[in-house]
Design an enzyme around this catalytic site. Sequence first.
Site, PDB file in Angstrom:
ATOM      1  CG  HIS A 186      37.469  44.066  38.588  1.00 46.75           C
ATOM      2  ND1 HIS A 186      38.131  43.634  39.718  1.00 46.75           N
ATOM      3  CD2 HIS A 186      36.541  44.963  39.029  1.00 46.75           C
ATOM      4  CE1 HIS A 186      37.616  44.238  40.790  1.00 46.75           C
ATOM      5  NE2 HIS A 186      36.657  45.055  40.394  1.00 46.75           N
ATOM      6  CD  GLU A 187      34.312  47.302  36.833  1.00 43.54           C
ATOM      7  OE1 GLU A 187      33.149  47.242  37.288  1.00 43.54           O
ATOM      8  OE2 GLU A 187      35.288  47.614  37.531  1.00 43.54           O
ATOM      9  CG  HIS A 190      31.930  43.900  40.135  1.00 44.20           C
ATOM     10  ND1 HIS A 190      31.994  43.339  41.382  1.00 44.20           N
ATOM     11  CD2 HIS A 190      33.000  44.757  40.052  1.00 44.20           C
ATOM     12  CE1 HIS A 190      33.039  43.824  42.041  1.00 44.20           C
ATOM     13  NE2 HIS A 190      33.658  44.675  41.251  1.00 44.20           N
ATOM     14  CD  GLU A 269      35.724  46.127  44.193  1.00 43.47           C
ATOM     15  OE1 GLU A 269      36.441  46.014  43.172  1.00 43.47           O
ATOM     16  OE2 GLU A 269      34.512  46.416  44.140  1.00 43.47           O
TER      17      GLU A 269
END
Length: 636
Positions: A186-187, A190, A269
């Site tokens: 997930h990070e 980003h 998100e």
Amino acid sequence: MAMNFFQHQENARKRTALLVLLLVIATASLIFITLMVVAGFVYLLQNYSTSISAYNAYQTTFTAHLHAMLLSRLSLWIAVAIIALVVIAALYKYLQLRAGGDVIAEKLGGKPLLPDSAISSERRLLNVVEEMAIASGCVVPSVYLLPDTSINAFAAGSHRHNAVLGITRGCMEKLSRDQLQGVIAHEFSHILNGDMTLNSRLVALLHGILIIGLTGELLARSSTTRQHTTAARNNTSTRWGAGLLLVGIGYTGVLCGKIIRAAVCRQREFLADASAVQFTRNPQGIADALRKIGGDLHSSLLQSKHAATYSHFYFASGVGPTLSKLFATHPPLADRIQRITPEWRGDFLTSEAADLECEQTPPSEPLQRIQPAQFAASALAAMGAPTDAHVSLAKKRLAKITDKLRNAAREPFTARALIYALLLDKSTAVRKQQIGQLTDSAHPATVKALRRLYPEVCQLARSQQLPLVELCMPALRQLSAPQYMVFKNNVEMLIASDGKTSLFEWCLSRILFANLESITRAKQQFNVKDVVDEISLLFSLVVAAGKSPSPGGAFQKGVEELNLRGAKFKLSDNFQLNEIDSAFNRLAQLKLLQKPRLLKSVAKIVSADGEITPSEAELFRAIADSLDCPVPPLSV
């Protein structure tokens, strides 16, 4: 799919323009509110005075008084002062954060994890980060461990080259490997999608908007100390009143800041969650991490006093619940879980420590070998969109690097030795000269390690060399400024020692220096027709590196793909480092959506002879990285 990475980057650029517009609107609101307050204060002061101005005030409505104030020179000076204050504060914070994500990690109480840590939970975390970084085509970021026992994480930095990952102790210890992998994926999304850079700019913008309120808070706090004289007490009361007034005016900035932060962040998100599922091909991993957070009302909260400032960076909400959804930086947990696993029935998990001994990771789908005819399309499609198959390939390549070399990559002295070893020439005479020069300039311990490690390094396949460089990055970031300058000079000396620069040598130096230095990003302004000479040099280098049986034909493949006029094939292989540097610096200034065209043409040259070697595939990845386009490992 081939345009996903570039489209995400273009969208991030557009959102930056939106931030500037929102800053202008918020500043205008601050100016208007300030003028309203000043006008009201003057109006009341005149009404309660005993002078002739009181009589005039009684004859004038507040609306007329405000109108006169807006047309006065005082309002102009107030507007100029507020604009200057906001711009200076935003610029100050932007320059502070441009140094890298470690600034934010340290503000939140994070401590860097040593790359050679032997603690089992830390080693597991670092292994997951290494795998995900190499699978995504990024260098391995530094990892900061936050002391909080809650479950949360963030990626911070002004660019992927200075990115860091912040992980709470609770995240490291309470999540299984699959859950941890989902959070890390997930990070990384980003980082790849440009969200992390946007977050840093958002912090700078919000600091500018909030500066009036922060100044007022500082004044109010400074007035709380005990004073012993009447004059001092009067001065304190004045400061306290002025501070309270500024806090009141600044609340407009606080309100605007919260709305801007929430509006920019929420939808990203959902995108990062979806990208993490694609990355790991394991929706249950990230869903269960969110379910563990949902099992405890406070299981994602951070205790740092700066937690609210960086609330839009986190994997899950790091501050208490807001009074309105309008101010929430993250979607509700239930909505995120439902999108990832539609069959979810609303149950949560308890946040217990993970059993590190019993963890098993399901096998990933193997990455299909890319055929030469599909090389260009496959390479561009994978850019910024890694899958579990890339994770599997990254694990395999890491497994082929011996424990001796992997351990060496995690310590600053031996990491330098590994880089030096990769740059030693195949010619015995040149190599002997290089080692002699290093003996005079490098640390004796590094030279000793070089002699010990070189026999294994020279046996590495090209497909293992780039991952080894990426593994070295966290250790190399620990070098002091004097140590780094010696290291950089030695790298440049090794490259120049044979009187010419290969494309691999140049790409290796570019990757090193771009990730270890604060480099100002070039403005993207050129079309391909503006950099014909530089493209000619790049194509000639790629043809020379590929040793094509028909160099002119391979060169022409790239020219035809770009429909380029005036390109000239350069037969010389004696290019100098500064010549290649100059060319790539201009190529890096290509407009964002021009870069896939250039990379596609490079891919056409690589596959022109109907065969793609692992060396050519890694060379393509290194060129793409030099143009700020991360490519996952390719199976050829």
